[in-house]
Design a protein around this motif. Sequence first.
Motif, mmCIF file in Angstrom:
data_model
loop_
_atom_site.group_PDB
_atom_site.id
_atom_site.type_symbol
_atom_site.label_atom_id
_atom_site.label_comp_id
_atom_site.label_asym_id
_atom_site.label_seq_id
_atom_site.Cartn_x
_atom_site.Cartn_y
_atom_site.Cartn_z
ATOM 1 N N ALA A 223 0.810 -1.220 0.000
ATOM 2 C CA ALA A 223 0.000 0.000 0.000
ATOM 3 C C ALA A 223 0.842 1.267 0.000
ATOM 4 C CB ALA A 223 -0.946 -0.001 1.194
ATOM 5 N N ASP A 224 1.987 1.248 0.672
ATOM 6 C CA ASP A 224 2.789 2.471 0.761
ATOM 7 C C ASP A 224 4.073 2.381 -0.068
ATOM 8 O OD1 ASP A 224 4.020 0.600 2.322
ATOM 9 O OD2 ASP A 224 4.513 1.956 3.962
ATOM 10 N N ARG A 225 4.063 1.557 -1.111
ATOM 11 C CA ARG A 225 5.234 1.438 -1.981
ATOM 12 C C ARG A 225 4.819 1.590 -3.443
ATOM 13 N NH1 ARG A 225 9.375 -1.775 0.597
ATOM 14 N NH2 ARG A 225 9.699 -0.771 2.610
ATOM 15 N N GLN A 226 5.662 2.224 -4.222
ATOM 16 C CA GLN A 226 5.483 2.341 -5.656
ATOM 17 C C GLN A 226 6.853 2.251 -6.306
ATOM 18 O OE1 GLN A 226 2.534 3.584 -8.057
ATOM 19 N NE2 GLN A 226 1.951 1.964 -6.635
ATOM 20 N N PRO A 227 6.917 1.779 -7.566
ATOM 21 C CA PRO A 227 8.226 1.697 -8.229
ATOM 22 C C PRO A 227 8.843 3.076 -8.439
ATOM 23 C CG PRO A 227 6.460 1.243 -9.779
ATOM 24 C CD PRO A 227 5.842 1.254 -8.426
ATOM 25 N N GLU A 228 8.001 4.096 -8.629
ATOM 26 C CA GLU A 228 8.494 5.470 -8.661
ATOM 27 C C GLU A 228 7.716 6.261 -7.614
ATOM 28 O OE1 GLU A 228 7.525 7.746 -12.180
ATOM 29 O OE2 GLU A 228 6.294 6.105 -12.926
ATOM 30 N N PHE A 229 8.459 6.973 -6.787
ATOM 31 C CA PHE A 229 7.849 7.706 -5.693
ATOM 32 C C PHE A 229 8.575 9.040 -5.550
ATOM 33 C CE2 PHE A 229 11.206 5.016 -4.164
ATOM 34 C CZ PHE A 229 11.916 5.783 -3.258
ATOM 35 N N THR A 230 8.060 9.903 -4.692
ATOM 36 C CA THR A 230 8.599 11.255 -4.589
ATOM 37 C C THR A 230 9.139 11.515 -3.191
ATOM 38 O OG1 THR A 230 6.957 11.985 -6.200
ATOM 39 C CG2 THR A 230 8.097 13.695 -4.951
ATOM 40 N N GLN A 231 10.350 12.055 -3.130
ATOM 41 C CA GLN A 231 10.980 12.427 -1.866
ATOM 42 C C GLN A 231 11.113 13.936 -1.744
ATOM 43 O OE1 GLN A 231 14.062 8.760 -0.817
ATOM 44 N NE2 GLN A 231 14.875 10.790 -1.179
ATOM 45 N N ILE A 232 10.949 14.408 -0.507
ATOM 46 C CA ILE A 232 11.405 15.758 -0.160
ATOM 47 C C ILE A 232 12.817 15.558 0.371
ATOM 48 C CG2 ILE A 232 10.989 17.813 1.213
ATOM 49 C CD1 ILE A 232 8.070 16.806 1.540
ATOM 50 N N ASP A 233 13.797 15.866 -0.436
ATOM 51 C CA ASP A 233 15.189 15.522 -0.140
ATOM 52 C C ASP A 233 15.909 16.747 0.395
ATOM 53 O OD1 ASP A 233 16.776 13.171 -0.327
ATOM 54 O OD2 ASP A 233 18.014 14.182 -1.817
ATOM 55 N N ILE A 234 16.591 16.597 1.523
ATOM 56 C CA ILE A 234 17.210 17.736 2.211
ATOM 57 C C ILE A 234 18.627 17.364 2.642
ATOM 58 C CG2 ILE A 234 17.083 19.202 4.280
ATOM 59 C CD1 ILE A 234 14.015 18.752 4.200
ATOM 60 N N GLU A 235 19.569 18.281 2.440
ATOM 61 C CA GLU A 235 20.956 18.057 2.891
ATOM 62 C C GLU A 235 21.550 19.389 3.336
ATOM 63 O OE1 GLU A 235 23.856 14.870 3.431
ATOM 64 O OE2 GLU A 235 21.742 14.902 2.850
ATOM 65 N N THR A 236 22.392 19.336 4.375
ATOM 66 C CA THR A 236 22.976 20.551 4.942
ATOM 67 C C THR A 236 24.448 20.324 5.290
ATOM 68 O OG1 THR A 236 22.574 19.999 7.274
ATOM 69 C CG2 THR A 236 20.752 21.022 6.061
ATOM 70 N N THR A 237 25.195 21.410 5.353
ATOM 71 C CA THR A 237 26.545 21.333 5.901
ATOM 72 C C THR A 237 26.593 22.084 7.229
ATOM 73 O OG1 THR A 237 27.174 23.267 4.586
ATOM 74 C CG2 THR A 237 27.784 21.122 3.722
ATOM 75 N N ILE A 547 -0.928 5.217 -0.858
ATOM 76 C CA ILE A 547 -0.299 6.330 -1.562
ATOM 77 C C ILE A 547 -0.802 6.411 -3.003
ATOM 78 C CG2 ILE A 547 1.778 6.347 -0.138
ATOM 79 C CD1 ILE A 547 3.260 4.972 -2.426
ATOM 80 N N ARG A 548 -1.377 5.320 -3.523
ATOM 81 C CA ARG A 548 -1.917 5.378 -4.879
ATOM 82 C C ARG A 548 -3.059 6.388 -4.980
ATOM 83 N NH1 ARG A 548 -0.783 -0.021 -4.159
ATOM 84 N NH2 ARG A 548 -2.904 -0.613 -3.580
ATOM 85 N N ASP A 549 -3.717 6.650 -3.854
ATOM 86 C CA ASP A 549 -4.841 7.580 -3.867
ATOM 87 C C ASP A 549 -4.425 9.036 -3.725
ATOM 88 O OD1 ASP A 549 -6.895 5.844 -4.386
ATOM 89 O OD2 ASP A 549 -7.311 5.406 -2.288
ATOM 90 N N VAL A 550 -3.122 9.301 -3.641
ATOM 91 C CA VAL A 550 -2.655 10.690 -3.613
ATOM 92 C C VAL A 550 -1.634 10.943 -4.726
ATOM 93 C CG1 VAL A 550 -3.112 10.955 -1.156
ATOM 94 C CG2 VAL A 550 -0.845 10.207 -1.894
ATOM 95 N N MET A 551 -1.556 10.011 -5.687
ATOM 96 C CA MET A 551 -0.686 10.163 -6.846
ATOM 97 C C MET A 551 -1.570 10.252 -8.087
ATOM 98 S SD MET A 551 2.097 7.226 -5.778
ATOM 99 C CE MET A 551 3.393 7.655 -6.926
ATOM 100 N N ALA A 552 -1.210 11.100 -9.018
ATOM 101 C CA ALA A 552 -2.059 11.281 -10.192
ATOM 102 C C ALA A 552 -2.135 10.010 -11.032
ATOM 103 C CB ALA A 552 -1.547 12.451 -11.035
ATOM 104 N N PHE A 553 -0.984 9.434 -11.342
ATOM 105 C CA PHE A 553 -0.965 8.261 -12.212
ATOM 106 C C PHE A 553 -0.062 7.177 -11.615
ATOM 107 C CE2 PHE A 553 -1.821 11.905 -14.996
ATOM 108 C CZ PHE A 553 -3.051 11.496 -15.540
ATOM 109 N N PRO A 554 -0.534 6.469 -10.601
ATOM 110 C CA PRO A 554 0.284 5.438 -9.956
ATOM 111 C C PRO A 554 0.263 4.128 -10.736
ATOM 112 C CG PRO A 554 -1.849 5.536 -8.902
ATOM 113 C CD PRO A 554 -1.853 6.605 -9.958
#
Length: 592
Positions: A223-237, A547-554
């Motif tokens: 239910a919470d996995r897809q072959p392509e998914f979206t991350q909010i990716d963050i990195e700091t120094t 998560i399929r219900d919050v993705m446009a084309f899962p």
Amino acid sequence: MRTLYCGHVNEALIGEEIELCGWVNRRRDLGGVIFIDLRDREGILQVVFDPDLEEVFNTANSLRNEFCVQIKGLVRARPEGQVNKDMTTGGVEILGKSLNVLNRSEPLPLDFNQKNTEEHRLKYRYLDLRRPEMAERIKFRAKVTSAVRSYLEQHDFLDIETPILTKATPEGARDYLVPSRTHKGEFFALPQSPQLFKQLLMMSGMDKYYQIVKCFRDEDLRADRQPEFTQIDIETTFMSADQVMEVTEGMISKLFKDLLDVEFPTFPKMTYAEAMKRYGSDKPDLRNPLELVDVADLVKDVDFKVFSGPANDPKGRVAVIKVPQGADKFSRKNIDEYGKFVEIYGAKGLAWVKVNDASAGLAGMQSPIAKFLNEETATALIERTGAETGDILFFGADKAMVVAEALGALRLKIGEDLDLVEDGWRPLWVVDFPMFEEFGNGLTPLHHPFTAPTGINAEQLEAAPELALSDAYDMVLNGVELGGGSVRIHDQQMQAAVFRILGISDEEAEEKFGFLLEALKFGTPPHAGLAFGLDRLVMLMCGATSIRDVMAFPKTTTAACPLTNAPSPANPTALDDLAINVIAQKKSEEDA
């Protein structure tokens, strides 16, 4: 073609003529007057067609659900007694003056008023997304990403893109491979995350990076996995783990406050060890009051090998879940079903004890295993678990991880079955993860091989890797891991030590990570980061179950797209250009 959206029409516009475009959500003919509910992205609005305008009325009479239309009309107040307080536009309606059918619709393959199979919904996703429930979720997702960008940019983060065609790196799943035409026989990999590139950006002096980025993993889905998914990716120094947690906790708190009017207190922190001990999970749902209680020391001498074996095994565990007043709530059939449930997680069975009279000790216990207990052990179990008359105890006894996974899952199931889970939101940080976990005859990183250990040098790490803790942190909300991150290794000697512990030879390390190892030679700054699963975050905030219900084309659970019939065979000429030969799969007797 339109003046404004349907959902934006209100009493302030009464007396004005406006133009609208949208779809016929419903048509009703009431005593010679035709009503339609016109729908667009922002809502639904009632339109009335009067027979006085014969041509317009006749056209309205031909309308059917999902016809795409353009309407010009007069905004007026609904008659007294016809106001619909459940609609944002329920105080007004449009008197239709002109009607243009932009496109007719055939009978729909989806029924908007009934449940359709998910496969069918995905095949006709463009129709499924017209449903107000789905449209609201996609709109909400856009608000989340907009708010994330605004917050991070206010905190001096730069939005920087990283490559999609890259080199395969170990992230815990299979890579999607892309063949190269110009370098025949060689392949790019689609990134499982931008991990190495965002570290290189920190080495480049970009200081604070973020990206809302697509990631790809070829793994079994749920239910919470897809072959392509979206991350909010963050990195700091030059930021510690606590500082990264502070800024990202602020982001999530602001999202919930601004979009859901939910105010979070400061997130509590819990160590990985405590989470596994009390909840059997590194992403505990704190809304569920049930906890695991360790009792190995109480049963190590009982004449019951199911208990005494794991109790005397350094890698074993015996734990109990106490269900208050559960003795009368579970029949023997229910208990047997729970026994089969924990077998899914590797448990060999489920021992239980009903406490019919807590003051009577062993005599007050009802259980098939009561005969293996003595009075002292029974009394100690009641005292340790805090059991009272009417409670039931469920035991797990096996290797520590089997017990944690089985009882952790059982805890969640009982909580749902008995409606014990509280309403609301319970966020927390889980910290102090082990650096490594056992895998086969060796060790594997619990997160990834670029995570820094806490408080030790490379020599100390190699001396006792199984005892090392990582400087890692996961944000958990209601039993869902929203995101995870860590302080990264910025020292070449430490990175080389981690590779040696993982059994990665110098040659293999150079082949896979040579560019990273080379970069570590040139004044690499301390850096740390975190990645959130955007799909899971939106799913939680929307109250969706997948998560399929919050993705446009899962994709489906088999990583297929019913809408486009992807994946599909490639053009033979394209395969020739790539020097690829597809081997036909032999059909089994069942398929033949």
